[in-house]
Design a protein around this motif. Structure first.
Motif, PDB file in Angstrom:
ATOM      1  N   GLY A  85       0.805  -1.205   0.000  1.00 58.34           N
ATOM      2  CA  GLY A  85       0.000   0.000   0.000  1.00 58.34           C
ATOM      3  C   GLY A  85       0.842   1.261   0.000  1.00 58.34           C
ATOM      4  N   PRO A  86       0.225   2.391   0.344  1.00 58.64           N
ATOM      5  CA  PRO A  86       0.936   3.672   0.354  1.00 58.64           C
ATOM      6  C   PRO A  86       2.160   3.696   1.264  1.00 58.64           C
ATOM      7  CG  PRO A  86      -1.437   4.024   0.434  1.00 58.64           C
ATOM      8  CD  PRO A  86      -1.226   2.548   0.595  1.00 58.64           C
ATOM      9  N   GLU A  87       2.200   2.799   2.247  1.00 56.43           N
ATOM     10  CA  GLU A  87       3.355   2.780   3.154  1.00 56.43           C
ATOM     11  C   GLU A  87       4.652   2.379   2.450  1.00 56.43           C
ATOM     12  OE1 GLU A  87       1.814  -1.363   2.951  1.00 56.43           O
ATOM     13  OE2 GLU A  87       0.890   0.619   3.162  1.00 56.43           O
ATOM     14  N   THR A  88       4.544   1.868   1.226  1.00 54.79           N
ATOM     15  CA  THR A  88       5.741   1.453   0.476  1.00 54.79           C
ATOM     16  C   THR A  88       6.322   2.586  -0.366  1.00 54.79           C
ATOM     17  OG1 THR A  88       4.580   0.734  -1.531  1.00 54.79           O
ATOM     18  CG2 THR A  88       4.712  -0.840   0.294  1.00 54.79           C
ATOM     19  N   GLU A  89       5.689   3.747  -0.364  1.00 52.33           N
ATOM     20  CA  GLU A  89       6.082   4.842  -1.244  1.00 52.33           C
ATOM     21  C   GLU A  89       7.117   5.755  -0.583  1.00 52.33           C
ATOM     22  OE1 GLU A  89       1.462   5.014  -2.855  1.00 52.33           O
ATOM     23  OE2 GLU A  89       2.484   6.892  -2.340  1.00 52.33           O
ATOM     24  N   THR A  90       7.983   6.319  -1.407  1.00 55.10           N
ATOM     25  CA  THR A  90       9.012   7.220  -0.884  1.00 55.10           C
ATOM     26  C   THR A  90       9.623   8.046  -2.016  1.00 55.10           C
ATOM     27  OG1 THR A  90      11.010   7.334   0.476  1.00 55.10           O
ATOM     28  CG2 THR A  90      10.908   5.568  -1.159  1.00 55.10           C
ATOM     29  N   PHE A  91      10.172   9.190  -1.652  1.00 52.65           N
ATOM     30  CA  PHE A  91      10.971   9.964  -2.601  1.00 52.65           C
ATOM     31  C   PHE A  91      12.380   9.387  -2.625  1.00 52.65           C
ATOM     32  CE2 PHE A  91       7.626  13.070  -1.790  1.00 52.65           C
ATOM     33  CZ  PHE A  91       7.381  13.528  -3.078  1.00 52.65           C
TER      34      PHE A  91
END
Length: 307
Positions: A12-18
């Motif tokens: 989910g969104p918790e896997t996203e990063t810059f």
């Protein structure tokens, strides 16, 4: 180092990063583009969730989001002709588009007309081209009636307008909150809420529908499939396995620069309006993606990377 927005694993969104990464170098047949705008699409978060196109390799992680961009050519790869540094272009990147720089393969890259904004151009390689390919695939005569499920989203908005440009009547399903918006596209709105969808469509199109362009899938696709006798006129961009079970098919994508040129011509000519309803700077890419993933966006969401 150039910045990009990526996911580090499926989830989910918790896997996203810059992330910061070296400036890409274009290989044979590629362009390096300084991204001005990137379109946001449901396929972006679906890929993060683990969706894989048939035959597609596992992505190298971290994987940068984004499948459509517009920008300015910064560098040209070996063997490339027809493009020069400084050209304004749009197309489908390899290696992601939520980034300051992206690589575009020449076969799926087109020159951006002067009358087309970068934000609008960034909506065309996925949403606009999918809509165009599907309408062409259905090959309906002027005066025919097309049912579009999920007409209020980015692809649906383009389908409704392209079909109307070809003289096709459009009936579209969407939430009650999108009724006025759908009607502004020249389509007949049918509420997608609750049971009885088939009956509401029949009431809106008493002479029947000649084809279905599905953008929802699942139970909705199964319900509306019963409205068309000729299942070659049942296509989907949301649920290819479901359509195949019902005798229909996926939208057959051409994936050519010629299609991009054609949808750009429709925009410049006033027959297709991309309806960019929300823009976010790159540093707010998470918000842009949530706006689409939550399913409430009208029209297209765009990330503006540079002015």
């Amino acid at each position: 180092m150039p910045k990009a927005y990526a996911y580090t694993r499926n989830g989910g969104p918790e896997t996203e990063t810059f992330i910061e990464r070296d400036r890409p170098r274009p290989g044979p047949g590629q362009l390096l583009v300084a991204v001005r705008a990137a379109g946001v699409n449901p396929v972006d978060w679906k890929l993060r969730n683990g969706l894989r196109r048939p035959g597609a390799p596992e992505p190298e992680l971290p994987a940068v989001f984004g499948n459509e961009v517009a920008g300015v050519v910064a560098e040209i790869g070996p063997g490339v002709t027809g493009f020069a540094v400084g050209d304004a272009v749009f197309g489908n990147p390899v290696g992601g588009g939520y980034a300051e720089y992206a690589l575009l393969p020449v076969p799926v890259t087109a020159h951006k007309p002067a009358g087309l904004s970068f934000a609008d151009a960034a909506t065309l390689p996925v949403a606009g081209a999918t809509a165009y390919d599907g309408v062409r695939q259905l090959d309906l005569p002027a005066g025919a009636t097309l049912l579009v499920t999920g007409v209020g989203g980015g692809v649906g908005v383009a389908v409704a307008q392209i079909a109307r440009a070809f003289g096709i009547k459009v009936v579209g399903t969407a939430s009650e909150g999108k009724k006025e918006f759908v009607e502004s596209l020249g389509a007949v709105h049918v509420s997608s809420a609750g049971d009885g969808l088939a009956e509401r469509v029949r009431a809106a199109a008493p002479d029947g529908v000649d084809a279905v362009f599905d953008l929802v899938g699942g139970e909705v696709l199964e319900t509306v499939a019963a409205l068309v006798d000729d299942r070659t006129k049942l296509i989907t961009a949301a649920d290819p396995p479901g359509a195949a079970r019902l005798g229909g098919s996926a939208v057959l994508r051409a994936r050519t620069a010629a299609v991009l040129d054609e949808v750009a011509r429709l925009v410049v000519g006033g027959e297709l309006r991309p309806f960019v309803t929300a823009t976010f700077p790159l540093e707010r890419a998470p918000e842009a993606l949530r706006a689409v993933e939550d399913g409430h966006a009208r029209g297209k969401v765009v990330i503006e990377v540079a002015p």
